[in-house]
Design a protein around this motif. Structure first.
Motif, PDB file in Angstrom:
ATOM      1  N   HIS A 131       0.835  -1.344   0.037  1.00 44.68           N
ATOM      2  CA  HIS A 131       0.068  -0.005  -0.104  1.00 44.68           C
ATOM      3  C   HIS A 131       0.920   1.193  -0.107  1.00 44.68           C
ATOM      4  N   LEU A 132       0.849   2.105  -1.018  1.00 42.36           N
ATOM      5  CA  LEU A 132       1.406   3.256  -1.103  1.00 42.36           C
ATOM      6  C   LEU A 132       0.644   4.475  -1.297  1.00 42.36           C
ATOM      7  N   HIS A 133       1.246   5.744  -0.546  1.00 40.52           N
ATOM      8  CA  HIS A 133       0.574   6.851  -1.179  1.00 40.52           C
ATOM      9  C   HIS A 133       1.857   7.420  -1.904  1.00 40.52           C
ATOM     10  N   LEU A 134       1.338   8.104  -3.151  1.00 43.64           N
ATOM     11  CA  LEU A 134       2.423   8.346  -4.016  1.00 43.64           C
ATOM     12  C   LEU A 134       2.313   9.880  -4.508  1.00 43.64           C
ATOM     13  N   ARG A 135       3.350  10.346  -4.974  1.00 40.55           N
ATOM     14  CA  ARG A 135       3.445  11.892  -5.483  1.00 40.55           C
ATOM     15  C   ARG A 135       4.098  11.811  -6.586  1.00 40.55           C
ATOM     16  N   ASN A 136       3.590  12.354  -7.926  1.00 33.28           N
ATOM     17  CA  ASN A 136       4.461  12.779  -8.900  1.00 33.28           C
ATOM     18  C   ASN A 136       5.441  13.767  -8.721  1.00 33.28           C
ATOM     19  N   VAL A 137       6.737  13.832  -8.824  1.00 37.29           N
ATOM     20  CA  VAL A 137       7.662  14.528  -8.340  1.00 37.29           C
ATOM     21  C   VAL A 137       7.682  15.881  -9.485  1.00 37.29           C
TER      22      VAL A 137
ATOM     23  N   GLY B 203      -2.344  10.149  -4.965  1.00 38.94           N
ATOM     24  CA  GLY B 203      -3.372   9.237  -4.179  1.00 38.94           C
ATOM     25  C   GLY B 203      -2.898   8.112  -3.703  1.00 38.94           C
ATOM     26  N   SER B 204      -3.856   7.082  -3.139  1.00 36.64           N
ATOM     27  CA  SER B 204      -3.300   6.071  -2.605  1.00 36.64           C
ATOM     28  C   SER B 204      -3.475   4.779  -3.356  1.00 36.64           C
ATOM     29  N   PHE B 205      -2.686   3.780  -3.289  1.00 37.86           N
ATOM     30  CA  PHE B 205      -2.731   2.552  -4.405  1.00 37.86           C
ATOM     31  C   PHE B 205      -2.520   1.364  -3.684  1.00 37.86           C
ATOM     32  N   VAL B 206      -3.080   0.459  -3.950  1.00 35.96           N
ATOM     33  CA  VAL B 206      -2.948  -1.031  -3.351  1.00 35.96           C
ATOM     34  C   VAL B 206      -2.532  -1.848  -4.385  1.00 35.96           C
TER      35      VAL B 206
END
Length: 404
Positions: A369-375, A382-385
């Motif tokens: 489970h990761l919360h991600l940001r496009n740098v 958002g959050s991805f599973v």
């Protein structure tokens, strides 16, 4: 007193306020994050002169690069006397700059007055790669000259030392770098020590032992996709040897106007290849040394060099070099651990067409489970599973950062 100090800094204006912690380390170790700056070679080659160096330093300020951490202004080959010219040194053995550099001390003072640092170049052999005077048998004299001029960074290029080395043994490869490091230790100045010998004898295994703060791992880069791909994506075996104070150096950046001489051209890399270039070097905790004409920075290139979230990945204090964790066809995933316990992730498409790709977190060794940001876009995704779908352009990258 030697030690580690933590300072909280708060800034505010009409747009809001922010607070960050600044860690200050005092001690004998230097270069605790990869150097960021500019080197004259990829731009001017042997056509460099004092006026061009001063212009680069001023551009750091005028273009705002200094405010994003770009610090070193480094003179490469061509600043001292040619091997066929006389005299090469004064009566005391001190090295003489050539007519293109009339006052090294004044140049150092001018660079420092801008809040920047000065770098210089030499070779352990009798002459440099460009056939200018080297430091062979004058190492201590040269180290003292550098310190008196205010030099903060030395690039020490193998070049003609092949004429001196008795063989290709490890001891002979190490010897000239040990000699100059001992000379640098005798001067009362911190000077970042850059070993340039193109990765011979797997320098990453012993560069720190001879006092190097960074070491070139390959031959020279050029502004082509083939060169970028070959150099950047081969930084695998050396991964364990990078860290604060000692960095693998896959060579300088080839964005903007380059030329290796007086006739410049805009980089042959496509925009997506340039995003890949900067992203990969930052994931690798690589030194970031520009090689372009800073007086011709276009908006795109300036954007590449002033995205603080991207640069923060390179400058992360943990100093961890990214690992290649997944290869699926033309897709490569590189993951860099960060000091706050999160990761930065680069998903690269080395192929010649845009590709849709399902990024499986588990395959890359990442949490479920990761919360991600496009740098690059400075945008929370958002959050991805388990994974996420991506569209990656040819020779391009999606650069992500895990957020807590």
């Amino acid at each position: 007193e030697p030690g580690e100090y933590h300072v909280n800094i708060k800034v505010s204006n009409v747009l809001g306020s922010d607070t960050r912690e600044l860690m200050i380390k005092i001690g004998s170790d230097i270069c605790l994050t990869p150097p960021m700056g500019w080197n004259s070679w990829n731009c001017w080659g042997l056509a460099v002169d004092q006026e061009k160096i001063e212009a680069a330093a001023n551009a750091f300020v005028n273009e705002g690069l200094r405010d994003h951490g770009w610090t070193y202004v480094n003179i490469d080959d061509g600043w001292n006397m040619h091997k066929d010219a006389e005299p090469k040194r004064d009566s005391l053995g001190r090295i003489l700059p050539n007519e293109k550099f009339p006052d090294m001390k004044a140049l150092g003072d001018a660079i420092h007055s801008l809040g920047l640092k000065m770098g210089i170049y030499s070779s352990p052999g009798p002459h440099t790669c460009g056939q200018y005077t080297g430091s062979y048998q004058f190492e201590q004299k040269d180290a003292h000259s550098y310190a008196s001029w205010g030099v903060d960074y030395l690039k020490y290029d193998w070049c003609s030392y092949d004429q001196i080395a008795r063989d290709t043994s490890l001891a002979e490869r190490q010897k000239p770098y040990l000699v100059m490091k001992e000379a640098l230790n005798q001067v009362n100045r911190d000077i970042v020590y850059s070993l340039c010998q193109y990765g011979m004898s797997k320098v990453w295994r012993w560069g720190a032992e001879v006092g190097g703060n960074l070491w070139r791992t390959t031959g020279d880069i050029t502004d082509t996709w083939e060169s970028l791909k070959e150099i950047g994506f081969s930084q695998i075996e050396n991964q364990p040897f990078a860290g604060p104070g000692h960095w693998n150096d896959p060579d300088m950046l080839v964005v903007g106007w380059v030329g290796w001489g007086p006739n410049l051209h805009f980089t042959k890399l496509t925009p997506d290849e340039q995003y890949t270039h900067i992203s990969l070097w930052c994931l690798l905790s690589a030194p970031l040394l520009l090689g372009c004409d800073l007086q011709q920075l276009d908006p795109f290139t300036l954007n590449l060099l002033t995205n603080d979230e991207v640069l923060a990945i390179d400058q992360d204090v943990l100093g961890y070099q990214a690992k290649q964790t997944l290869v699926e066809g033309d897709i490569q995933v590189w993951v860099k651990k960060l000091a706050d316990g999160t990761s930065a992730i680069g998903i690269f498409n080395l192929g010649d067409t845009t590709q849709g790709y399902h990024f499986d977190f588990a395959k890359a060794g990442l949490p479920n489970h990761l919360h991600l940001r496009n740098v690059w876009k400075n945008e929370n995704l958002g959050s991805f599973v388990k994974g996420m779908g991506l569209k990656i352009p040819s020779h391009g990258v999606v650069l992500l950062r895990q957020i807590l």
